[in-house]
Design a protein around this motif. Sequence first.
Motif, PDB file in Angstrom:
ATOM      1  N   GLY A 125       0.814  -1.201   0.000  1.00 56.75           N
ATOM      2  CA  GLY A 125       0.000   0.000   0.000  1.00 56.75           C
ATOM      3  C   GLY A 125       0.853   1.258   0.000  1.00 56.75           C
ATOM      4  O   GLY A 125       2.075   1.219   0.150  1.00 56.75           O
ATOM      5  N   GLU A 129       0.857   1.703   4.253  1.00 56.06           N
ATOM      6  CA  GLU A 129      -0.370   1.823   5.046  1.00 56.06           C
ATOM      7  C   GLU A 129      -1.161   0.519   5.095  1.00 56.06           C
ATOM      8  O   GLU A 129      -1.669   0.118   6.151  1.00 56.06           O
ATOM      9  CB  GLU A 129      -1.245   2.948   4.477  1.00 56.06           C
ATOM     10  N   THR A 130      -1.268  -0.162   3.952  1.00 57.20           N
ATOM     11  CA  THR A 130      -2.051  -1.402   3.912  1.00 57.20           C
ATOM     12  C   THR A 130      -1.416  -2.480   4.776  1.00 57.20           C
ATOM     13  O   THR A 130      -2.107  -3.182   5.530  1.00 57.20           O
ATOM     14  CB  THR A 130      -2.167  -1.899   2.459  1.00 57.20           C
ATOM     15  N   SER A 133      -1.981  -1.745   8.407  1.00 57.98           N
ATOM     16  CA  SER A 133      -3.366  -2.005   8.791  1.00 57.98           C
ATOM     17  C   SER A 133      -3.590  -3.489   9.061  1.00 57.98           C
ATOM     18  O   SER A 133      -4.272  -3.865  10.032  1.00 57.98           O
ATOM     19  CB  SER A 133      -4.314  -1.523   7.678  1.00 57.98           C
ATOM     20  N   MET A 134      -2.990  -4.350   8.239  1.00 55.84           N
ATOM     21  CA  MET A 134      -3.131  -5.791   8.450  1.00 55.84           C
ATOM     22  C   MET A 134      -2.400  -6.240   9.708  1.00 55.84           C
ATOM     23  O   MET A 134      -2.867  -7.132  10.429  1.00 55.84           O
ATOM     24  CB  MET A 134      -2.624  -6.550   7.210  1.00 55.84           C
ATOM     25  N   ARG A 175      -6.450 -10.217   0.301  1.00 54.11           N
ATOM     26  CA  ARG A 175      -5.969  -9.080  -0.485  1.00 54.11           C
ATOM     27  C   ARG A 175      -5.459  -9.544  -1.847  1.00 54.11           C
ATOM     28  O   ARG A 175      -5.700  -8.884  -2.868  1.00 54.11           O
ATOM     29  CB  ARG A 175      -4.841  -8.396   0.292  1.00 54.11           C
ATOM     30  N   GLN A 223     -11.113   0.438   3.592  1.00 53.62           N
ATOM     31  CA  GLN A 223     -10.153  -0.472   2.939  1.00 53.62           C
ATOM     32  C   GLN A 223     -10.566  -1.936   3.085  1.00 53.62           C
ATOM     33  O   GLN A 223      -9.731  -2.824   3.170  1.00 53.62           O
ATOM     34  CB  GLN A 223      -8.743  -0.262   3.500  1.00 53.62           C
ATOM     35  N   GLU A 225     -12.025  -3.366   5.598  1.00 55.98           N
ATOM     36  CA  GLU A 225     -11.650  -3.884   6.914  1.00 55.98           C
ATOM     37  C   GLU A 225     -12.637  -4.927   7.436  1.00 55.98           C
ATOM     38  O   GLU A 225     -12.223  -5.965   7.972  1.00 55.98           O
ATOM     39  CB  GLU A 225     -11.553  -2.715   7.904  1.00 55.98           C
ATOM     40  N   LYS A 228     -12.436  -8.267   5.572  1.00 52.66           N
ATOM     41  CA  LYS A 228     -11.221  -8.975   5.986  1.00 52.66           C
ATOM     42  C   LYS A 228     -11.395  -9.607   7.361  1.00 52.66           C
ATOM     43  O   LYS A 228     -10.915 -10.710   7.621  1.00 52.66           O
ATOM     44  CB  LYS A 228     -10.036  -8.008   5.995  1.00 52.66           C
TER      45      LYS A 228
END
Length: 360
Positions: A125, A129-130, A133-134, A175, A223, A225, A228
């Motif tokens: 990301g 950022e991605t 976040s994970m 993803r 995103q 979230e 996921k």
Amino acid sequence: AQARDPCLHVLELVACRALGGMEDESNKRPLEPAPEADAASLAQADAAVEAAAAGAVPEAPAAQAEPAAERPRKRRSGWDEQGDPSQALPPPAMMMSMDVPPSLPPGAQVAEFKVEQSMVGFLIGKGGETLRSMELSSTATIKIDQNTKDMGYSMCRITGSEPAVATAKALLQARIQEKSASQASRREGGGPNFANDPAVVNGTVGWETQIDQSCVGFFIGRQGEYIKRIQAQTGATVVIDQETKEMGYSMIKVMDGPGLRDATDMVRHRLEQVKEAAVQRAPQGEYEEITVQQALVGAIIGRGGETLRQIKQDSGAIVVLMQDTKESGFSVVRFAGNPENVARAKDIVNQKLTERERSE
């Protein structure tokens, strides 16, 4: 006054006697009385007189050397022998272990797998950022080693507790599947393609439901979230099919396989939240509503919200309790759904309020 050396006094006496006839008696400097000397000094003086008479120059007594000032002793420290510890090289054993990664904490798990290089940027990301976040969602540590990128792939390493590693792996795979579906869709020029999804290949759609297109973003979350989270917690595959978005709705599909029932329950719960949020944001007058005195609100909510959940389940309607005006002494209950369900929900609420008033 400082005592004079006896030898010097004797020499002066000899010199005066030798030059006595050449000087005026009035100009002679009176001799100072000789200081008392010990036997050794007298013997030395006699020898000097005899030497002078023989025409020899007596040797001047050696000046007594002053003792040299003793230098202060320098205090020794560990650095005198070892030098600056910060500049010292570590022991060979330590040098060998510098490049060795630290051992994992007790109970930690590690999972590694290859990732196509074309997917790496999508997983990381913008500005990482991605990936962050994970990591935050799974509590695991995710590292992507791109040393093999010239070979067309990178290595993904996940570290953490067993549940955290499983959650992170599910998020990464979801993803990757999302990216694969998007790429296939652009190649074919159509809607989402699930040919690369193992759950779709090995099975069929286990459960599906319709969602208003205006609510899709809220359902998915930032995103993706929430999607996921469902996949990570249940192991099921959840897909948002937006082929019909031009018609005002999309389809939520849960693929058949492990975790189908749990994923379906989580999707339904999320849909209730989406619908209630839409009803709550709607302007006044768009939905049926009643005003309830704040003292009676507890009769509708129940312990831990149990009564309100039961009203929704028994009536089939959307029931939203809005307490924005509780400081004014009342709250508002809104109802949404088909007219029959709304009427049933209103009857149940009024019954609960009547029972509370009679008990008081």
